[in-house]
Scaffold this active site. Structure first.
Site, PDB file in Angstrom:
ATOM      1  N   LYS A 239       0.808  -1.220   0.000  1.00 25.91           N
ATOM      2  CA  LYS A 239       0.000   0.000   0.000  1.00 25.91           C
ATOM      3  C   LYS A 239       0.846   1.277   0.000  1.00 25.91           C
ATOM      4  O   LYS A 239       0.436   2.296  -0.529  1.00 25.91           O
ATOM      5  CB  LYS A 239      -0.951   0.006   1.194  1.00 25.91           C
ATOM      6  CG  LYS A 239      -2.099  -0.965   1.007  1.00 25.91           C
ATOM      7  CD  LYS A 239      -3.254  -0.650   1.924  1.00 25.91           C
ATOM      8  CE  LYS A 239      -4.459  -1.486   1.579  1.00 25.91           C
ATOM      9  NZ  LYS A 239      -4.312  -2.887   2.043  1.00 25.91           N
TER      10      LYS A 239
ATOM     11  N   GLU B 233      -9.455   7.311   3.552  1.00 23.77           N
ATOM     12  CA  GLU B 233     -10.326   6.394   4.276  1.00 23.77           C
ATOM     13  C   GLU B 233      -9.473   5.202   4.689  1.00 23.77           C
ATOM     14  O   GLU B 233      -8.444   4.932   4.087  1.00 23.77           O
ATOM     15  CB  GLU B 233     -11.457   5.909   3.357  1.00 23.77           C
ATOM     16  CG  GLU B 233     -11.089   4.749   2.418  1.00 23.77           C
ATOM     17  CD  GLU B 233     -10.043   5.098   1.360  1.00 23.77           C
ATOM     18  OE1 GLU B 233      -9.874   6.298   1.072  1.00 23.77           O
ATOM     19  OE2 GLU B 233      -9.386   4.172   0.846  1.00 23.77           O
TER      20      GLU B 233
ATOM     21  N   SER C 199       1.595  -9.866  -0.885  1.00 22.10           N
ATOM     22  CA  SER C 199       1.262  -8.437  -0.800  1.00 22.10           C
ATOM     23  C   SER C 199       1.658  -7.792   0.522  1.00 22.10           C
ATOM     24  O   SER C 199       1.889  -6.590   0.586  1.00 22.10           O
ATOM     25  CB  SER C 199      -0.237  -8.239  -1.049  1.00 22.10           C
ATOM     26  OG  SER C 199      -1.001  -9.050  -0.168  1.00 22.10           O
TER      27      SER C 199
HETATM   28  C1  LIG Z   1      -5.118  -3.923   1.710  1.00 18.09           C
HETATM   29  C2  LIG Z   1      -4.408  -5.192   1.430  1.00 18.09           C
HETATM   30  C3  LIG Z   1      -4.791  -6.050   0.375  1.00 18.09           C
HETATM   31  C4  LIG Z   1      -6.003  -5.817  -0.474  1.00 18.09           C
HETATM   32  O1  LIG Z   1      -5.987  -4.654  -1.224  1.00 18.09           O
HETATM   33  P1  LIG Z   1      -5.790  -4.644  -2.802  1.00 18.09           P
HETATM   34  O2  LIG Z   1      -6.108  -3.258  -3.190  1.00 18.09           O
HETATM   35  O3  LIG Z   1      -6.717  -5.649  -3.388  1.00 18.09           O
HETATM   36  O4  LIG Z   1      -4.364  -5.015  -3.059  1.00 18.09           O
HETATM   37  C5  LIG Z   1      -4.038  -7.190   0.137  1.00 18.09           C
HETATM   38  N1  LIG Z   1      -2.965  -7.493   0.894  1.00 18.09           N
HETATM   39  C6  LIG Z   1      -2.565  -6.709   1.920  1.00 18.09           C
HETATM   40  C7  LIG Z   1      -1.371  -7.124   2.719  1.00 18.09           C
HETATM   41  C8  LIG Z   1      -3.264  -5.538   2.224  1.00 18.09           C
HETATM   42  O5  LIG Z   1      -2.861  -4.777   3.250  1.00 18.09           O
END
Ligand SMILES: *Cc1c(COP(=O)(O)O)cnc(C)c1O
Length: 387
Positions: free
Chosen positions: A84, A106, A371
């Protein structure tokens, strides 16, 4: 004017005053991308502050287990622990270039709020985070983190008091003080140009992965989890042009897609409007947006970014769902086999290996986007394994 649609999806389903603000944002964004100073400052901070490039790790033990070559794109190693921050950094640099003094965002679970508060602190801007009162209660530690970083966390007490209402109030506040404020949106969703902007700032994931996989050969398969779809579109962007690469987006199946407790928008949703965009939406028979559920706070969104709806429609990307239990099993497996505790969101992408690998013919090179890291989820992980 720029095309605001991906096929039939996207657009700007908002009032005239918001449209005006979005059009100004689009113009300023396009100018910034052509400004070498802006681009090099973004790249410098991605390197020196965020810690990029993130590695592409060959997961040897997991590869032996599944019989395919598994590579992990390590967004978990970014500053603040997830992808993010790439987007928050890009948008807040843009805000600064536009001469804005205050960042509005948000947040649901608090991850986007923390990333945004972090960059606002770095760049010396005022920061206000809108958060549902219910979420504030559930995510006390992240609320404290944001406050420590100098942000003001504003409770939203409308409706269900969660993410959806927080988005609505954040946008309303932004438009009421447009001269000084910039709205930093956390995923590849919302009205045009946000899906385009978020994709651009997250495309660094795909650009790096495409280069990094070359030392091992050709990528056959890419897997990422999909909430709003920003980490997914970020890594997909490096491979969409190459038709020989199979791409999978994995949503939250919660307690099962045949129960009411899931967030499997692509599996169960229909075309509709949510948060200013036309996309696939989880909705009731009367069109009301469904309440969604997932064990992972980052995946429980009833819509999805419009480009994903398009990629599904043209069958370029396949979307599927993974249940809570399957994700937690994959989280345990990666932790034990590779010494990496992933975020529960990322564990959904990892769990898909279990479904996909047995169906593959010949040994494949598979990249899974990790992610984020599991630190933020320790409490949930602890509860789920000790019930
Ligand atoms: C917020 C988040 C997501 C989901 O958000 P996307 O916009 O779909 O990428 C996925 N993995 C992590 C670790 C997150 O913090």
């Amino acid at each position: 004017m720029n095309n605001q649609y991906y096929g039939q999806f996207g657009g700007q389903y908002v009032s005239e005053d918001i449209k005006k603000a979005l059009d100004e944002l689009d113009i300023e964004y396009e100018k910034a991308l052509k400004d070498e100073g802006f681009v090099s400052e973004f790249q410098r901070l991605l390197k020196d502050f965020v810690g990029r490039p993130t590695p592409l790790t060959f997961a040897k033990n997991l590869s032996d287990y599944y019989g395919h070559n598994i590579y992990l794109k390590r967004e978990d190693l970014n500053h603040t622990g997830a992808h993010k921050i790439n987007n928050s950094l890009g948008q807040i640099l843009l805000a600064k270039r536009m001469g804005k003094k205050k960042i509005i965002a948000e947040t649901g679970a608090g991850q986007h709020g923390v990333a945004t508060a972090t960059v606002a602190a770095l760049l010396g801007l005022e920061c206000e985070i809108y958060m549902g009162a219910v979420d504030i209660e559930r995510q006390k530690l992240n609320v404290f983190r944001m406050e420590l970083l100098g942000a003001k966390v504003v409770p939203v007490t409308e409706g269900l008091q969660t993410l959806s209402e927080a988005v609505t109030v954040a946008i309303r506040t932004w438009v009421s003080e447009i001269d000084k404020s910039f709205y930093c949106l956390g995923s590849a969703v919302g009205p045009y140009p946000y899906p385009k902007i978020v994709k651009e700032f997250q495309s660094v994931i795909g650009t790096e992965a495409k280069e990094q996989i070359k030392q091992y050969g050709h990528a056959d398969i890419i897997i990422a989890c999909v909430g709003g779809g920003s980490n997914a579109i970020g890594i997909f962007s490096g491979f969409l042009d190459d038709e020989s690469v199979e791409i999978y987006g994995i949503e939250a199946g919660g307690k099962g897609v045949d129960t009411k407790l899931h967030a499997a928008t692509m599996t169960k949703g229909k075309v509709g409007i949510i948060h200013g965009m036309k996309t696939i939406v989880l909705q009731e028979d009367d069109g009301e947006i469904s309440e969604v559920y997932s064990i992972s706070a980052g995946l429980d969104y009833p819509g999805v970014g419009p480009e994903h709806s398009y990629l599904k429609e043209i069958k370029r990307v396949k979307y599927d769902a993974i249940t809570d239990d399957e994700a937690m099993e994959a989280l345990r497996l990666l932790s034990k086999k590779e010494g990496i505790i992933p975020a529960i969101e990322s564990a959904h992408a990892l769990a898909y290996l279990e479904k996909l690998c047995p169906t593959l013919k010949g040994k494949k090179n598979i990249i899974v986007n990790v992610s984020g890291r599991g630190d933020k989820d320790m409490h949930t992980i602890f509860s789920s394994f000790n019930m």
